[in-house]
Each structure stands twice: as structure tokens, then as C-alpha cells.
Motif scaffolding. Sequence first.
Motif, short mmCIF file in Angstrom:
data_model
loop_
_atom_site.label_atom_id
_atom_site.label_comp_id
_atom_site.label_asym_id
_atom_site.label_seq_id
_atom_site.Cartn_x
_atom_site.Cartn_y
_atom_site.Cartn_z
N TYR A 42 -9.16 -3.22 -14.39
CA TYR A 42 -9.58 -4.25 -13.44
C TYR A 42 -8.62 -5.44 -13.47
N GLY A 43 -8.13 -5.78 -14.64
CA GLY A 43 -7.15 -6.86 -14.74
C GLY A 43 -5.87 -6.54 -13.99
N ALA A 44 -5.48 -5.26 -13.97
CA ALA A 44 -4.29 -4.85 -13.21
C ALA A 44 -4.54 -5.00 -11.72
N MET A 45 -5.75 -4.73 -11.27
CA MET A 45 -6.08 -4.90 -9.85
C MET A 45 -5.95 -6.37 -9.44
N ILE A 46 -6.44 -7.27 -10.30
CA ILE A 46 -6.31 -8.70 -10.03
C ILE A 46 -4.84 -9.11 -10.03
N ALA A 47 -4.10 -8.64 -11.03
CA ALA A 47 -2.68 -9.00 -11.15
C ALA A 47 -1.90 -8.55 -9.92
N LEU A 48 -2.12 -7.33 -9.47
CA LEU A 48 -1.40 -6.83 -8.30
C LEU A 48 -1.75 -7.64 -7.06
N ALA A 49 -3.02 -7.93 -6.87
CA ALA A 49 -3.43 -8.74 -5.71
C ALA A 49 -2.75 -10.10 -5.74
N LEU B 76 -1.16 -1.91 -16.63
CA LEU B 76 -1.50 -0.84 -17.56
C LEU B 76 -2.61 0.03 -16.99
N ASP B 77 -2.27 1.29 -16.77
CA ASP B 77 -3.18 2.29 -16.19
C ASP B 77 -4.02 1.68 -15.07
N PRO B 78 -3.36 1.17 -14.03
CA PRO B 78 -4.08 0.46 -12.95
C PRO B 78 -4.87 1.43 -12.07
N ASN B 79 -6.17 1.28 -12.06
CA ASN B 79 -7.00 2.12 -11.21
C ASN B 79 -7.13 1.48 -9.83
N SER B 80 -7.22 2.32 -8.80
CA SER B 80 -7.42 1.86 -7.43
C SER B 80 -6.33 0.91 -6.95
N CYS B 81 -5.13 1.07 -7.49
CA CYS B 81 -3.98 0.30 -7.04
C CYS B 81 -3.00 1.18 -6.27
N PHE B 82 -2.74 2.37 -6.79
CA PHE B 82 -1.81 3.30 -6.17
C PHE B 82 -2.46 4.63 -5.80
N ALA B 83 -3.68 4.84 -6.27
CA ALA B 83 -4.43 6.06 -5.98
C ALA B 83 -5.90 5.80 -6.23
N GLY B 84 -6.75 6.65 -5.66
CA GLY B 84 -8.17 6.52 -5.88
C GLY B 84 -8.57 7.06 -7.24
N MET B 85 -9.84 6.87 -7.58
CA MET B 85 -10.35 7.35 -8.86
C MET B 85 -10.91 8.76 -8.72
N ARG B 86 -10.79 9.54 -9.77
CA ARG B 86 -11.32 10.90 -9.78
C ARG B 86 -12.84 10.90 -9.62
N ALA B 87 -13.35 11.88 -8.90
CA ALA B 87 -14.79 11.99 -8.68
C ALA B 87 -15.53 12.17 -10.01
N GLN B 88 -14.94 12.93 -10.93
CA GLN B 88 -15.58 13.16 -12.23
C GLN B 88 -15.75 11.86 -13.00
N TYR B 89 -14.74 10.99 -12.93
CA TYR B 89 -14.81 9.70 -13.61
C TYR B 89 -15.91 8.85 -13.00
N LEU B 90 -15.94 8.79 -11.68
CA LEU B 90 -16.96 7.99 -11.00
C LEU B 90 -18.36 8.48 -11.32
N ALA B 91 -18.52 9.81 -11.36
CA ALA B 91 -19.83 10.38 -11.66
C ALA B 91 -20.30 9.96 -13.05
#
Length: 291
Positions: free
Chosen positions: A132-139, A154-169
Motif C-alpha cells: 500500500y505504501g508503494a501505491m501511495i509513493a507511485l501516486a 517494493l512488491d507494489p500491488n495494483s500499480c502495474f498489474a492486478g491482484m490474483r483472485a486467489q490472494y483476494l479470496a
Amino acid sequence: MPRASTTEFAASTAGKQFLRAYDAVLAKWPADVGAVTVESEFDTTHINVCGREDAPPVLLLPGGGATSTVWFANAAALATRYRVLAVDPIGDVGRSVAHGKPMRSVDDLLSWLDGIAATLGLSSFRLAGHSYGAMIALAYALERPERISNMVLLDPNSCFAGMRAQYLARAIPLLLRPSDHRQRSFLAWETGGRPLDADWLNLAAQGAEHFPTAKLVVPKRPARPTLAGLAVDTTVILAAGSKIHDSARVAAAVAATSSRLRPVIVEGATHHTMPMVPAAEVNSTLLGALG
């Protein structure tokens, strides 16, 4: 039943236990660690600080629920070169106290960071964020590139790709009904049972169970043309074992987007072991990337 305010929580039995757990992790930081607070229209922001006062500043933004203390395995290495400023984000678990105007938009989030930089006298700084901190930094870097010397995500989620369905579940039940047990179980699943620091794990679990968090402002994933226009040299450190996304595919997307973006894949890491494990590889990459 609604949770208490952060002030009420700090005075409660659970709050005092949480703060003791927070301090137990902070004790792993360098001996010169101190704290500063920044007042804003949104909150009183707590920032853990170490390193020489005259060193170039680096602002650290943690992942959701991790608190600024999560950089305990990195702070000493970073402090050899930089003034380390680790922020407890507004509305999330930590020592920052929300009050005043509610934060409702990404513009509010950027204004909050502007205020931190202004109060600390930072005309420019290095910026690193995890999850989440990477998302803020990129914005922030997309809107305020003149403020950022360079950046590490560091391992930025939802910055360059979506999250895996398994992770969200797996994550959604924890988000809907957070608890100590669910937090521990979720982290054990994502990290593949890799050992996490016991004190930090206790802090993360207590925060999930009790801390009165607010609804976080989450920046949307930027469009490809927007990312291609990023004007800040950025290293993207990806965890080889991350379950939040396919790191190899993200690395390929990062490399194809812009010459300012450089992907690095770290073996032996997962999304939630970062930035703690593997410390040597993460620290070496951080120091090399920040310049």
C-alpha cells in the motif's frame, strides 16, 4: 459495534498492549531512533527517525497494517547514508492520530504528504514504499516528480498489474472481519510458513484485532500511458514468491513500460516478508537503487 477513536484506543487495555508491542519492534531499530510528529488538517502524523540529521532524507511508507516499525531490518543499513523518516500512514495501524478533516480522495493523500515534506523542510527526497505504501509513493511521484530524487517500490500491488483472485479470496475475509487469528493465518499462508519476526507478527496481529482504522484512500492503478510518463527514476523490487501477483509477469510489464523503471526480482521473498526478509538482499538493492 463501532471501534473507538485512536485516542480512546490508546487509553484502553488493548491500546496499551498494542503500544507495548509497537515499542518492542521499534527497539530493534538503531539506538539513535527518535520520533517527530507533523500536524495536518487530517491528523497528527507519527514518524520514526534515525540517521544523521544532515544526511539526504529518505521517506519510507509501509504496507497496510505493517506500521512504520516494519523497516527494522532495513533502518540501520539505510541510516549509514540517509536520514531515515518512516511514516505511520494516516488512518492505518500505528501511532498517527486521525482528527479533523476526513481523508476522502487521492488529492487529500497527496496534500497530506506535501504537508509532511513542508513541515520537515524537505524540498526533495528519496521515496520508498512497500505494498500500500508503494501505491501511495507511485501516486505522489506521478503528480509531484520534482519533489522526488528517486524512488523504490517494493512488491507494489495494483500499480502495474492486478491482484490474483486467489490472494483476494484469502484477503477479503480478513478485511471484512479482522482478527488476531485471521491475520496470523493469512500471513502464514502468503509467506509459505517462512519465519517472521515474532514481535512484528504480534504487533500486526494485535493491530488487526483491535486498532480503530479508518477507510483508507487507495489510489487506482495508473493507465499504461500515465506510467510511461513517469519522470522519476524508479526501481521496482519484486518478491519471487509473492502470492499477490505473478512477479515475473510484473517485471516484464515494468521493463516494457519506461526506461525510467527498472525491475529487480528478489529470491526467497514473498509479498508479506518484505521489507524484512531477506534483509541482506533487500538492503543491498535499496542502497543501490536510492543512490
